[in-house]
Design a protein around this motif. Structure first.
Motif, PDB file in Angstrom:
ATOM      1  N   PRO A 299       0.824  -1.233   0.000  1.00  0.00           N
ATOM      2  CA  PRO A 299       0.000   0.000   0.000  1.00  0.00           C
ATOM      3  C   PRO A 299       0.845   1.265   0.000  1.00  0.00           C
ATOM      4  O   PRO A 299       0.491   2.263  -0.646  1.00  0.00           O
ATOM      5  CB  PRO A 299      -0.815  -0.127   1.297  1.00  0.00           C
ATOM      6  CG  PRO A 299      -0.811  -1.579   1.621  1.00  0.00           C
ATOM      7  CD  PRO A 299       0.503  -2.097   1.142  1.00  0.00           C
ATOM      8  N   TRP A 300       1.969   1.231   0.708  1.00  0.00           N
ATOM      9  CA  TRP A 300       2.851   2.397   0.743  1.00  0.00           C
ATOM     10  C   TRP A 300       3.512   2.637  -0.607  1.00  0.00           C
ATOM     11  O   TRP A 300       3.754   3.792  -0.993  1.00  0.00           O
ATOM     12  CB  TRP A 300       3.918   2.205   1.822  1.00  0.00           C
ATOM     13  CG  TRP A 300       3.360   2.224   3.202  1.00  0.00           C
ATOM     14  CD1 TRP A 300       3.141   1.167   4.036  1.00  0.00           C
ATOM     15  CD2 TRP A 300       2.906   3.378   3.919  1.00  0.00           C
ATOM     16  NE1 TRP A 300       2.589   1.579   5.226  1.00  0.00           N
ATOM     17  CE2 TRP A 300       2.440   2.933   5.181  1.00  0.00           C
ATOM     18  CE3 TRP A 300       2.859   4.746   3.622  1.00  0.00           C
ATOM     19  CZ2 TRP A 300       1.929   3.815   6.129  1.00  0.00           C
ATOM     20  CZ3 TRP A 300       2.351   5.617   4.567  1.00  0.00           C
ATOM     21  CH2 TRP A 300       1.897   5.157   5.801  1.00  0.00           C
ATOM     22  N   LEU A 301       3.810   1.562  -1.344  1.00  0.00           N
ATOM     23  CA  LEU A 301       4.383   1.720  -2.679  1.00  0.00           C
ATOM     24  C   LEU A 301       3.383   2.357  -3.634  1.00  0.00           C
ATOM     25  O   LEU A 301       3.756   3.185  -4.477  1.00  0.00           O
ATOM     26  CB  LEU A 301       4.833   0.357  -3.223  1.00  0.00           C
ATOM     27  CG  LEU A 301       6.109  -0.219  -2.596  1.00  0.00           C
ATOM     28  CD1 LEU A 301       6.360  -1.631  -3.114  1.00  0.00           C
ATOM     29  CD2 LEU A 301       7.316   0.677  -2.888  1.00  0.00           C
ATOM     30  N   VAL A 302       2.116   1.985  -3.508  1.00  0.00           N
ATOM     31  CA  VAL A 302       1.067   2.604  -4.337  1.00  0.00           C
ATOM     32  C   VAL A 302       1.017   4.107  -4.079  1.00  0.00           C
ATOM     33  O   VAL A 302       0.943   4.924  -5.011  1.00  0.00           O
ATOM     34  CB  VAL A 302      -0.301   1.954  -4.056  1.00  0.00           C
ATOM     35  CG1 VAL A 302      -1.411   2.710  -4.788  1.00  0.00           C
ATOM     36  CG2 VAL A 302      -0.299   0.492  -4.484  1.00  0.00           C
ATOM     37  N   VAL A 303       1.061   4.474  -2.804  1.00  0.00           N
ATOM     38  CA  VAL A 303       1.065   5.896  -2.431  1.00  0.00           C
ATOM     39  C   VAL A 303       2.301   6.591  -2.997  1.00  0.00           C
ATOM     40  O   VAL A 303       2.226   7.718  -3.512  1.00  0.00           O
ATOM     41  CB  VAL A 303       1.031   6.043  -0.894  1.00  0.00           C
ATOM     42  CG1 VAL A 303       1.220   7.492  -0.480  1.00  0.00           C
ATOM     43  CG2 VAL A 303      -0.287   5.514  -0.340  1.00  0.00           C
ATOM     44  N   THR A 304       3.439   5.919  -2.918  1.00  0.00           N
ATOM     45  CA  THR A 304       4.688   6.483  -3.433  1.00  0.00           C
ATOM     46  C   THR A 304       4.611   6.693  -4.943  1.00  0.00           C
ATOM     47  O   THR A 304       5.019   7.746  -5.461  1.00  0.00           O
ATOM     48  CB  THR A 304       5.867   5.557  -3.099  1.00  0.00           C
ATOM     49  OG1 THR A 304       5.932   5.353  -1.693  1.00  0.00           O
ATOM     50  CG2 THR A 304       7.185   6.168  -3.580  1.00  0.00           C
TER      51      THR A 304
END
Length: 425
Positions: A397-402
């Protein structure tokens, strides 16, 4: 010849031969098989790449980062960040982001961030009812910030390789770093509120003032560096030397977390890490000579320009390409190899070269937190005991945000280029 070099390089790298050695063997084999050029020409090219005043900044920034890591600074930074944002929803998650951002402004190393502030924040978050997977994933993704904001070692290397202003690249990394940090905090607030993570604490001015005073010497380090570079008082290389002297003084005499007995080991670690980076640099310089001899940069520029002359289309193609490269190649090696190949394309389609250098470093920093060779991924797994697979899944999920943040910079490059234009760098 270029294709042979790259194929041989990847084969040697994937069978376990060190990156610099793999690249060196590939260069020598390519020159011997495909040309009549004396190998001494390649050796001269390797030597000239290190005969550079600019590259002196690399070992100095590495030394400053190790001193801050060993000097007991992380705890002061964490306590200050906690007093400032710990009262918010998802408070310790915000502390995690802010602590990484502050430490990044001193150390310039993502692995150092995880090894120091990462240990403290993960332990604090799990004690305050945050799931280990969430705490570890957040710590892992925020380690990227140390590669983006000044004094980023990778930014110095990339700007030097591309032949653009190092000062402009360092300053230019500050805005995307801040924007990405704010986006991380926004997502942390949303997710923590949704799942009711964490224990709420009160905001106290008295505590904030006390922790600010304790952390002030550490907080002053990035201010001195940025102010000096922006004002033109000293060059980025001179800034690196000043960073070493200042951090050494703070660690030895202010926080007293460092003793003179530890200095030989710190110098050894610096030399070891510097040697690794610069060994890659000299072999990559030789590889760049082969690519230029073979005409690869021009061919790549012609090929990409033939696809489209639209800046956004080109940047989207490079976005996908560089994310994939970062996952499978060391960031330093990728910079030394790709920058000479891609810069003609960047110039031909009218993309600001400083913007591209900054964006390149930001994209390659993603590779530090993703499998299969993400060094920060393995470092986080090591300090938490989590399996790589579990940690990678928690980070998705953090990679998607990134990625959303990175796409924002493609469509609004002014977020990076306009702040740089305010300064004569």
């Amino acid at each position: 010849m270029s294709i042979f070099l790259l194929v041989l390089f990847f084969i040697l790298m994937f069978i376990g031969i060190p990156i610099a050695t793999s690249l060196g063997i590939s260069v020598v084999a390519s020159v011997i098989i495909f040309t009549d050029v004396p190998i001494s020409i390649v050796i001269q090219s390797m030597y000239s790449s290190m005969n550079s005043f600019i590259m002196v900044a690399v070992p100095l920034f590495i030394l400053a980062g190790i001193i801050m890591d060993e000097g007991g600074v992380a705890e002061k930074i964490f306590d200050f960040a906690k007093s400032l944002v710990g009262w918010m929803t998802g408070g310790l998650g915000h502390v995690n982001v802010l602590a990484s951002l502050i430490f990044a402004g001193m150390a310039g190393s993502s692995v150092a961030d995880i090894a120091s502030t990462g240990r403290i924040t993960i332990n604090a978050m799990t004690k305050n009812k945050y799931p280990l997977e969430y705490a570890a994933a957040l710590t892992l993704i925020t380690s990227m910030l140390a590669t983006i904001v000044p004094p980023s070692i990778l930014m110095v290397v990339a700007a030097s390789t591309a032949g653009v202003s190092i000062g402009a690249a360092l300053v230019g990394g500050l805005v995307p770093g801040l924007i990405i940090a704010l986006i991380f905090m926004g997502y942390n607030h949303y997710y923590s509120k949704k799942h009711n993570f964490g224990v709420h604490q009160k905001f106290e001015w008295k505590v904030l003032g006390r922790e600010f005073i304790r952390a002030f010497p550490a907080l002053l380090a990035p201010v001195i560096l940025l102010a000096g570079i922006l004002s033109g008082i000293f060059t980025p290389t001179e800034a690196a030397a000043i960073a070493v002297l200042y951090t050494l003084f703070v660690a030895l005499f202010v926080y007293k977390g460092l003793s003179f007995k530890k200095l030989p080991n710190i110098f050894f670690r610096t030399a070891n890490l510097t040697g690794t980076i610069l060994f890659i640099a000299v072999t990559a310089k030789a590889a760049s000579w082969v690519f230029e001899y073979d005409g690869l940069p021009t061919k790549v520029a012609t090929f990409i320009s033939g696809i489209s002359d639209n800046k956004i289309v080109i940047m989207l193609l490079l976005f996908v390409f560089l994310i994939i490269v970062g996952m499978f190649m060391d960031a330093t090696a990728a910079i030394f190899i790709l920058v000479p190949i891609l810069m003609p394309t960047i110039h031909s389609v009218g993309i600001d070269p400083v913007f591209f250098v900054i964006y390149l470093v930001v994209l390659l920093s993603v590779g530090l937190v993703t499998p299969p060779i993400g060094v920060c991924l393995y470092a986080t797994s090591n300090i938490t005991g989590m399996k790589i697979e579990t940690l990678s899944k928690a980070t998705l999920p953090w990679l998607v945000v990134t990625f959303a943040a990175l796409l924002l910079f493609i469509f609004v490059p002014q977020l990076i280029t306009v702040p740089i234009s305010w300064f004569d760098l």
